[in-house]
Scaffold this motif. Structure first.
Motif, PDB file in Angstrom:
ATOM      1  N   ARG A   1       0.839  -1.195   0.000  1.00  0.00           N
ATOM      2  CA  ARG A   1       0.000   0.000   0.000  1.00  0.00           C
ATOM      3  C   ARG A   1       0.876   1.249   0.000  1.00  0.00           C
ATOM      4  NH1 ARG A   1      -4.120  -2.058   4.670  1.00  0.00           N
ATOM      5  NH2 ARG A   1      -2.132  -1.978   5.779  1.00  0.00           N
ATOM      6  N   ASP A   2       2.107   1.099   0.507  1.00  0.00           N
ATOM      7  CA  ASP A   2       3.032   2.231   0.541  1.00  0.00           C
ATOM      8  C   ASP A   2       3.469   2.672  -0.856  1.00  0.00           C
ATOM      9  OD1 ASP A   2       2.828   1.998   3.252  1.00  0.00           O
ATOM     10  OD2 ASP A   2       4.822   1.135   3.559  1.00  0.00           O
ATOM     11  N   ILE A   3       3.341   1.783  -1.841  1.00  0.00           N
ATOM     12  CA  ILE A   3       3.747   2.140  -3.205  1.00  0.00           C
ATOM     13  C   ILE A   3       2.526   2.364  -4.104  1.00  0.00           C
ATOM     14  CG2 ILE A   3       5.970   0.998  -3.014  1.00  0.00           C
ATOM     15  CD1 ILE A   3       4.867  -1.322  -4.653  1.00  0.00           C
ATOM     16  N   GLY A   4       1.366   2.597  -3.466  1.00  0.00           N
ATOM     17  CA  GLY A   4       0.195   3.025  -4.235  1.00  0.00           C
ATOM     18  C   GLY A   4      -0.815   1.960  -4.584  1.00  0.00           C
ATOM     19  N   LEU A   5      -0.676   0.749  -4.043  1.00  0.00           N
ATOM     20  CA  LEU A   5      -1.634  -0.315  -4.345  1.00  0.00           C
ATOM     21  C   LEU A   5      -2.673  -0.419  -3.234  1.00  0.00           C
ATOM     22  CD1 LEU A   5       0.721  -3.159  -5.650  1.00  0.00           C
ATOM     23  CD2 LEU A   5      -0.675  -1.590  -7.008  1.00  0.00           C
TER      24      LEU A   5
ATOM     25  N   PRO B   1      11.654  -1.108   3.116  1.00  0.00           N
ATOM     26  CA  PRO B   1      10.405  -0.502   2.632  1.00  0.00           C
ATOM     27  C   PRO B   1      10.118   0.876   3.216  1.00  0.00           C
ATOM     28  CG  PRO B   1      10.062  -2.799   3.277  1.00  0.00           C
ATOM     29  CD  PRO B   1      11.424  -2.410   3.754  1.00  0.00           C
ATOM     30  N   HIS B   2      10.660   1.146   4.387  1.00  0.00           N
ATOM     31  CA  HIS B   2      10.388   2.431   5.030  1.00  0.00           C
ATOM     32  C   HIS B   2      11.447   3.489   4.689  1.00  0.00           C
ATOM     33  CE1 HIS B   2      13.075   0.140   7.656  1.00  0.00           C
ATOM     34  NE2 HIS B   2      13.559   1.287   8.051  1.00  0.00           N
ATOM     35  N   ALA B   3      12.277   3.244   3.693  1.00  0.00           N
ATOM     36  CA  ALA B   3      13.378   4.168   3.376  1.00  0.00           C
ATOM     37  C   ALA B   3      12.871   5.560   3.019  1.00  0.00           C
ATOM     38  CB  ALA B   3      14.219   3.598   2.231  1.00  0.00           C
TER      39      ALA B   3
END
Length: 240
Positions: A66-70, A205-207
């Protein structure tokens, strides 16, 4: 202190540098941009379609995409084919014992492979497979000699063969495309670039959030510096 820091940096970079020097092959620069959500989404789909069967990413949950827009619905539609839930870990479908029997070694988990190997190494590795009848799989790799992994992307890239030229400087190895694949060279490079970009994201993922938070902290500290200096001048104005 400066010399110690330089020494540590050289030691950390030594494995990659020595590998490139030993093989006489320069690593290609990977097109990494973990702020490019479209690239990360394409890389994620490639990962679950071509990599997740053998390699797990057991430090990553599907819902983190979800962090990359999904959305959850898109994650279920594009990334999950085995009945798992959105909150589940990205586990490999292959059992370790089966992997060892088939390949002679257990396929590694890829959660932090980009942090371990480096993005440039992965980008070069995935583009330098070639046919080799002397290996068990029929494939070899220019920067990973006698690799156990077969070339799972060969239908997209095509089949390459090794070309060895001998000169005063020694042997020089290169690859020649013998059978084109479904993608052109440029298209395949972009395809692999998206996958490597995703593998870099997978390692941290949290970079992006960390960088944004760091930027805000630096702005806050700079603001506090200005206020502290103004306060200092106010306290000491009668003395100076």
């Amino acid at each position: 202190m400066k010399n110690i820091i330089i020494a540590i940096f050289i030691l950390c970079m030594a494995p990659v540098s020595l590998l490139a020097a030993e093989l006489g092959i320069a690593l290609d620069k990977a097109p990494v941009d973990i702020t490019d959500n479209a690239s990360l989404q394409r890389g994620a789909e490639t990962f679950v379609n071509y990599c997740l069967t053998c390699h797990g990413a057991s430090f990553m949950r599907y819902n983190r995409h979800r962090d990359i827009g999904l959305s959850n619905e898109q994650i279920l539609d594009k990334l999950i084919y085995t009945g798992q839930k959105v909150g589940d870990l990205m586990q490999s479908a292959m059992r370790k014992k089966e992997g060892e029997e088939w390949f002679g070694v257990v396929p590694p988990d890829l959660s932090v492979i980009a942090r371990s190997r480096g993005a440039d190494w992965l980008y070069t590795y995935l583009r330098t497979f070639y046919r080799d009848d002397a290996t068990a799989t029929g494939w070899n790799n220019l920067i990973f000699d006698r690799v156990a992994m077969p070339h799972v992307l060969y239908q997209l890239q095509g089949e390459q063969e090794l070309v060895v030229k001998t000169s005063d400087k020694g042997e020089q190895k290169s690859l020649s495309l013998q059978k084109p694949g479904n993608l052109t060279v440029a298209e395949y490079d972009k395809f692999v670039g998206d996958l490597v970009n995703y593998l870099v994201y997978l390692g941290e993922p949290h970079a992006n959030t960390r960088k944004e938070l760091g930027f805000m902290v630096m702005i806050f500290l700079l603001g506090m510096l200005v206020l502290s200096y103004a306060l200092k001048k106010e306290y000491w104005k009668d003395i100076h």
